[in-house]
Design a protein around this motif. Sequence first.
Motif, PDB file in Angstrom:
ATOM      1  N   VAL A 383       0.854  -1.187   0.000  1.00 33.64           N
ATOM      2  CA  VAL A 383       0.000   0.000   0.000  1.00 33.64           C
ATOM      3  C   VAL A 383       0.891   1.238   0.000  1.00 33.64           C
ATOM      4  O   VAL A 383       2.104   1.148   0.185  1.00 33.64           O
ATOM      5  N   ASP A 384       0.265   2.406  -0.212  1.00 36.87           N
ATOM      6  CA  ASP A 384       0.975   3.639   0.091  1.00 36.87           C
ATOM      7  C   ASP A 384       0.547   4.083   1.484  1.00 36.87           C
ATOM      8  O   ASP A 384      -0.199   3.380   2.165  1.00 36.87           O
ATOM      9  N   ASP A 385       1.011   5.229   1.929  1.00 36.40           N
ATOM     10  CA  ASP A 385       0.728   5.618   3.316  1.00 36.40           C
ATOM     11  C   ASP A 385      -0.711   6.065   3.520  1.00 36.40           C
ATOM     12  O   ASP A 385      -1.118   6.360   4.646  1.00 36.40           O
ATOM     13  N   ASP A 386      -1.507   6.110   2.444  1.00 39.35           N
ATOM     14  CA  ASP A 386      -2.934   6.381   2.577  1.00 39.35           C
ATOM     15  C   ASP A 386      -3.741   5.090   2.668  1.00 39.35           C
ATOM     16  O   ASP A 386      -4.960   5.121   2.770  1.00 39.35           O
ATOM     17  N   GLY A 387      -3.054   3.943   2.591  1.00 35.30           N
ATOM     18  CA  GLY A 387      -3.740   2.663   2.673  1.00 35.30           C
ATOM     19  C   GLY A 387      -4.193   2.122   1.333  1.00 35.30           C
ATOM     20  O   GLY A 387      -4.859   1.093   1.257  1.00 35.30           O
ATOM     21  N   ASP A 388      -3.854   2.810   0.239  1.00 35.28           N
ATOM     22  CA  ASP A 388      -4.233   2.374  -1.096  1.00 35.28           C
ATOM     23  C   ASP A 388      -2.960   2.203  -1.918  1.00 35.28           C
ATOM     24  O   ASP A 388      -1.865   2.513  -1.472  1.00 35.28           O
ATOM     25  N   PHE A 389      -3.098   1.707  -3.134  1.00 31.07           N
ATOM     26  CA  PHE A 389      -1.943   1.595  -4.022  1.00 31.07           C
ATOM     27  C   PHE A 389      -2.419   1.894  -5.436  1.00 31.07           C
ATOM     28  O   PHE A 389      -2.545   1.001  -6.272  1.00 31.07           O
ATOM     29  N   PRO A 390      -2.730   3.164  -5.705  1.00 39.49           N
ATOM     30  CA  PRO A 390      -3.266   3.497  -7.032  1.00 39.49           C
ATOM     31  C   PRO A 390      -2.223   3.307  -8.121  1.00 39.49           C
ATOM     32  O   PRO A 390      -1.088   3.752  -7.991  1.00 39.49           O
ATOM     33  N   VAL A 391      -2.621   2.610  -9.181  1.00 36.36           N
ATOM     34  CA  VAL A 391      -1.740   2.412 -10.334  1.00 36.36           C
ATOM     35  C   VAL A 391      -2.120   3.448 -11.382  1.00 36.36           C
ATOM     36  O   VAL A 391      -3.220   3.411 -11.935  1.00 36.36           O
ATOM     37  N   ARG A 392      -1.217   4.374 -11.625  1.00 34.52           N
ATOM     38  CA  ARG A 392      -1.485   5.452 -12.576  1.00 34.52           C
ATOM     39  C   ARG A 392      -0.594   5.300 -13.801  1.00 34.52           C
ATOM     40  O   ARG A 392       0.369   4.545 -13.800  1.00 34.52           O
ATOM     41  N   GLY A 393      -0.931   6.081 -14.810  1.00 38.64           N
ATOM     42  CA  GLY A 393      -0.157   6.028 -16.034  1.00 38.64           C
ATOM     43  C   GLY A 393       1.302   6.340 -15.817  1.00 38.64           C
ATOM     44  O   GLY A 393       2.186   5.677 -16.359  1.00 38.64           O
ATOM     45  N   GLU A 394       1.587   7.354 -14.948  1.00 34.13           N
ATOM     46  CA  GLU A 394       2.983   7.737 -14.757  1.00 34.13           C
ATOM     47  C   GLU A 394       3.788   6.666 -14.027  1.00 34.13           C
ATOM     48  O   GLU A 394       4.975   6.462 -14.318  1.00 34.13           O
ATOM     49  N   THR A 395       3.144   5.932 -13.085  1.00 35.15           N
ATOM     50  CA  THR A 395       3.892   4.879 -12.387  1.00 35.15           C
ATOM     51  C   THR A 395       4.236   3.732 -13.328  1.00 35.15           C
ATOM     52  O   THR A 395       5.298   3.117 -13.210  1.00 35.15           O
ATOM     53  N   LEU A 396       3.350   3.450 -14.278  1.00 40.92           N
ATOM     54  CA  LEU A 396       3.633   2.401 -15.257  1.00 40.92           C
ATOM     55  C   LEU A 396       4.758   2.821 -16.195  1.00 40.92           C
ATOM     56  O   LEU A 396       5.647   2.029 -16.509  1.00 40.92           O
ATOM     57  N   VAL A 397       4.703   4.088 -16.648  1.00 37.78           N
ATOM     58  CA  VAL A 397       5.757   4.586 -17.547  1.00 37.78           C
ATOM     59  C   VAL A 397       7.106   4.573 -16.843  1.00 37.78           C
ATOM     60  O   VAL A 397       8.121   4.149 -17.405  1.00 37.78           O
ATOM     61  N   ILE A 398       7.121   5.020 -15.580  1.00 33.90           N
ATOM     62  CA  ILE A 398       8.386   5.043 -14.822  1.00 33.90           C
ATOM     63  C   ILE A 398       8.941   3.633 -14.670  1.00 33.90           C
ATOM     64  O   ILE A 398      10.134   3.394 -14.849  1.00 33.90           O
ATOM     65  N   ASP A 399       8.069   2.672 -14.347  1.00 38.04           N
ATOM     66  CA  ASP A 399       8.546   1.301 -14.162  1.00 38.04           C
ATOM     67  C   ASP A 399       9.124   0.741 -15.466  1.00 38.04           C
ATOM     68  O   ASP A 399      10.155   0.059 -15.457  1.00 38.04           O
ATOM     69  N   ASP A 400       8.480   1.033 -16.578  1.00 40.12           N
ATOM     70  CA  ASP A 400       8.973   0.529 -17.864  1.00 40.12           C
ATOM     71  C   ASP A 400      10.286   1.211 -18.251  1.00 40.12           C
ATOM     72  O   ASP A 400      11.237   0.547 -18.662  1.00 40.12           O
ATOM     73  N   LYS A 401      10.333   2.534 -18.100  1.00 33.11           N
ATOM     74  CA  LYS A 401      11.521   3.272 -18.531  1.00 33.11           C
ATOM     75  C   LYS A 401      12.734   2.968 -17.649  1.00 33.11           C
ATOM     76  O   LYS A 401      13.868   2.970 -18.117  1.00 33.11           O
ATOM     77  N   LEU A 402      12.488   2.694 -16.360  1.00 26.96           N
ATOM     78  CA  LEU A 402      13.588   2.389 -15.442  1.00 26.96           C
ATOM     79  C   LEU A 402      13.831   0.893 -15.317  1.00 26.96           C
ATOM     80  O   LEU A 402      14.530   0.448 -14.408  1.00 26.96           O
ATOM     81  N   GLN A 403      13.223   0.127 -16.215  1.00 30.23           N
ATOM     82  CA  GLN A 403      13.449  -1.323 -16.309  1.00 30.23           C
ATOM     83  C   GLN A 403      13.138  -2.051 -15.000  1.00 30.23           C
ATOM     84  O   GLN A 403      13.781  -3.049 -14.651  1.00 30.23           O
ATOM     85  N   GLY A 404      12.164  -1.529 -14.258  1.00 25.26           N
ATOM     86  CA  GLY A 404      11.712  -2.199 -13.044  1.00 25.26           C
ATOM     87  C   GLY A 404      12.681  -2.165 -11.885  1.00 25.26           C
ATOM     88  O   GLY A 404      12.487  -2.883 -10.900  1.00 25.26           O
ATOM     89  N   ARG A 405      13.721  -1.313 -11.941  1.00 20.65           N
ATOM     90  CA  ARG A 405      14.750  -1.315 -10.906  1.00 20.65           C
ATOM     91  C   ARG A 405      14.483  -0.271  -9.820  1.00 20.65           C
ATOM     92  O   ARG A 405      15.027  -0.375  -8.726  1.00 20.65           O
ATOM     93  N   GLU A 406      13.683   0.760 -10.114  1.00 20.75           N
ATOM     94  CA  GLU A 406      13.426   1.820  -9.145  1.00 20.75           C
ATOM     95  C   GLU A 406      11.934   2.135  -9.125  1.00 20.75           C
ATOM     96  O   GLU A 406      11.212   1.867 -10.081  1.00 20.75           O
ATOM     97  N   GLY A 407      11.493   2.733  -8.028  1.00 19.46           N
ATOM     98  CA  GLY A 407      10.097   3.121  -7.910  1.00 19.46           C
ATOM     99  C   GLY A 407       9.280   2.131  -7.103  1.00 19.46           C
ATOM    100  O   GLY A 407       9.795   1.178  -6.511  1.00 19.46           O
ATOM    101  N   VAL A 408       7.961   2.354  -7.091  1.00 15.31           N
ATOM    102  CA  VAL A 408       7.083   1.590  -6.206  1.00 15.31           C
ATOM    103  C   VAL A 408       6.963   0.132  -6.632  1.00 15.31           C
ATOM    104  O   VAL A 408       6.851  -0.761  -5.787  1.00 15.31           O
ATOM    105  N   PHE A 409       6.978  -0.160  -7.933  1.00 18.56           N
ATOM    106  CA  PHE A 409       6.900  -1.563  -8.351  1.00 18.56           C
ATOM    107  C   PHE A 409       8.200  -2.298  -8.047  1.00 18.56           C
ATOM    108  O   PHE A 409       8.187  -3.502  -7.761  1.00 18.56           O
ATOM    109  N   ALA A 410       9.328  -1.591  -8.101  1.00 16.38           N
ATOM    110  CA  ALA A 410      10.598  -2.211  -7.695  1.00 16.38           C
ATOM    111  C   ALA A 410      10.556  -2.573  -6.218  1.00 16.38           C
ATOM    112  O   ALA A 410      11.149  -3.576  -5.800  1.00 16.38           O
TER     113      ALA A 410
END
Length: 888
Positions: A383-410
């Motif tokens: 979760v995030d600190d609000d108790g949810d884990f919203p998946v947004r367009g920017e989080t998906l783009v970041i995960d793809d561009k950073l090859q899954g090594r950084e960010g919330v999905f990492a």
Amino acid sequence: MDWDDDKFDRADFTAHFEDLGILSKHTVDELLQRTTKNTRTGAEFGFKPTNLSVGSIVHSQFYCGFQTKVDREGTNIQTNEPLASSFWIRFREEWFQIRAICSGCYSLTYNPYECRIRFRDVIPGGIKLRARYRRDCDRVTAELSITSRRPARYTHYLDRVLSIGKDAIFDRHGTEADFLEQPTAELEAGVIHTVEDPERAINLGLWTTHRLRLDLTARQYKLLWMCMVRLRMINLYPDFQDATAVEPPPTFMPRWSSFEYLMVNETFTIRYLVEALLSHCKVLLPEVPDLFRALSRMPASRRSTALEGLFMWTRRHTIAMDLKEVIRRVSPPTVSREHLAITRRCLVTPTRCVLMPPAEETSNSLLRRYKCYVDRFLRVQFVDDDGDFPVRGETLVIDDKLQGREGVFARIRRALAYGLQVAGRHYIFLTFSESQVRERGCWMIAETGEFTVENVLRSMGDLTRERVVAKHAARQSLALSTTRAVTLDVKITRGYPDVKRNGYIFTDGAGHFTQMLADECARVLNYTSTPISAVQCRDGGVKGVLSVVQDPRLADFEIRERDSMIKVYSEDHNFCILKAATYSKATLNRQAILLMESLGVPTKTLLEFLRAEKRSIEGLEDSFAPERLAIVTVFPLKQAFTHHVADDPFVDAVTSLVKCRLLSELKWKAWIEIQDSAFLMGVPDETDSLSEGEVFCQIHPPHGKPQVITGQCVIYRNPCLHPGDVRVVKAVDCPSLRHLRNVIVFNVRGERDLPNMLSGGDLDGDMYSLIWDPRLLIEEDRVYDPMDYTAPTPERCSSPITIDQTKEHFVDFIKNDVLGRVCNTHMALADQYGPDDDGCIELAKLASKAVDFGKTGVRVSQLEIPRVMEYPDFMGKASNICVPTCVV
């Protein structure tokens, strides 16, 4: 900010500035007079910090864990342009914002230090301002402390600007690895420690006090004072009146590792509770020695009770005094009921781990099988600190561009790969259930001896022949359903034939049992209102619904299981039940209303139902059934009304709260209860008495009389998006089926089974809404052809599924679970164009594909979902949401 006599007290201002000595060189009128053009909006105010400290405050003593000087400017790593340090108080957004260019910190892992602290997260009295006026240079040195109940929201600048459509992404959500001593990608940072990672420079989860030093002019300090007054007006109550009070000098923050000697002889239960209290900031690190001293003076049998009591306690004094008060008031633990298990849960956020206190929950067959190791199971939720884990367009783009090594999905991948360190135990990934993964959760275990991941998974059944990763994971989850065990010697007969025709299974997931065994299941569930006719069950690798049949060949405690019920071949035969078929009324929702309106039900009629429901809620004291109230609140409101205590202030407050919630659900979700209706479990006609298009339904409300429904009815199953999901059936009386109550009996004739026509349903536990109110009936010539709900062909692996593939599917599901987005898009477009529009029909197909994603692994691409340019007002959503999609 201009002076306003209605907001600010001139006498308080004069006294404050006189105490500081500022009025020795300035007059009040001089300070209040504006010397620059008024260009401020009055909503945000910025100041320049010179020092930053992060730590904790315990009884006015500040324990510093991290401190740094702050440079006025740095360099933006994306544009090479100047980047200024600043501290902002933003009243419109209701947060404090810190951006500090840490002097001498060249590692980009935490430089610049940037975060936001929301006003609502600040603890009562958590803002403290102290100041000192330096007459020689006519400047004010101010120290501002902000203590929050949970970590701030951190951002981390990307080393390059990413694009999403026409929008740019400059930063991402900060994670724990951004604050390690050495630059390390989140994916490669190793085991996640729940309390303190020895490599972490800043302990974001435990250090929740930010102390800023500001070097200000007298006028700038005046602005800061006015901000404190405004914060007081919105009930944050900052401590700033006695600005000249002398604070004790900060002291060094102890490390968690320095307290390891206190844990050596403690049980896992005590260690877990201490770490849980620390993760909730109920106990702060400097208080740990005092905590153990207080525990040492208690009987061993009361220690865990006292620690658990602290979770519900508002801290007011020292830890010793609070513990003493808790132990005086808390009740001793009760004996656990047989069907419950004490489970532990951990919330993994981008920056910390939050351990929840042990709680009793309905167990499952896996926990019962390994009851000696139940404390080695851990439910983990991301979760995030609000108790949810919203998946947004920017989080998906970041995960793809950073090859899954950084960010919330990492962060998620790191937990799955390396596990969690909790109270001296190393928990590693086991598996997840279908409901868990939709809430971004899974099970982990701490291995010991023969209790290993490999052995536990093997005990769930033989899945070596299953080569679809998604279905492999779904089959593992059968043992994780919350159930109650039936402790009888039950005879199980397998291989009973299914009714199949044209590629459809008319008895999919349906089996048989006797009324005697049904009564025993009702006793296990403690259900005594009416006789039950069906139960949803599990038996090792078997999943489905058992309905009562009158067959003399069937023994009293015998079960017949069809092949369609067998999902996994397992040696374990442990008959368990999830729920019984009981009566409740059907409830309309937005989707059903949209479809009914498009199929000819007058809007005027639907509005009449809406107004009637509103009147029913407003007159809740007289008209609401206790079953409906029990869904909304555990408080016994109906009994309070019956015993004429509705005028009690507390009961009145609960009643108002329940009304508010029900009216909110009516406004935003259009939940309208229909009197002439039923919401029941579906079973097949085992006697083959019903003709095509017919159903049998005999309702038996609690403490009421049985009633057989006859005549034309409307039937549907949620979620319903396609116009063909709402169908017309004929309810008939059938003497050979009158032993069945509170179920909908579907015929087994025709070219295609009726449950499959209803949003792709089956008979392994699905619930259906049957409405016989004549005002909601649909003319048969308006009924649409049903949609084809055949699942897409999944990709199969050539070799047995590995646990690493299961982990990757878990992350893939979280990233691509777009069912909610598809349904919201369908709702918005169907409201504008109608559910029979070609675009809405395509969305209904996408929704079916998204529903099957958990078992097929065939995802719905973000690009397949149209972009909504404008949402209807009843959805309460902002328009023109930024996602990487095409445009309608």
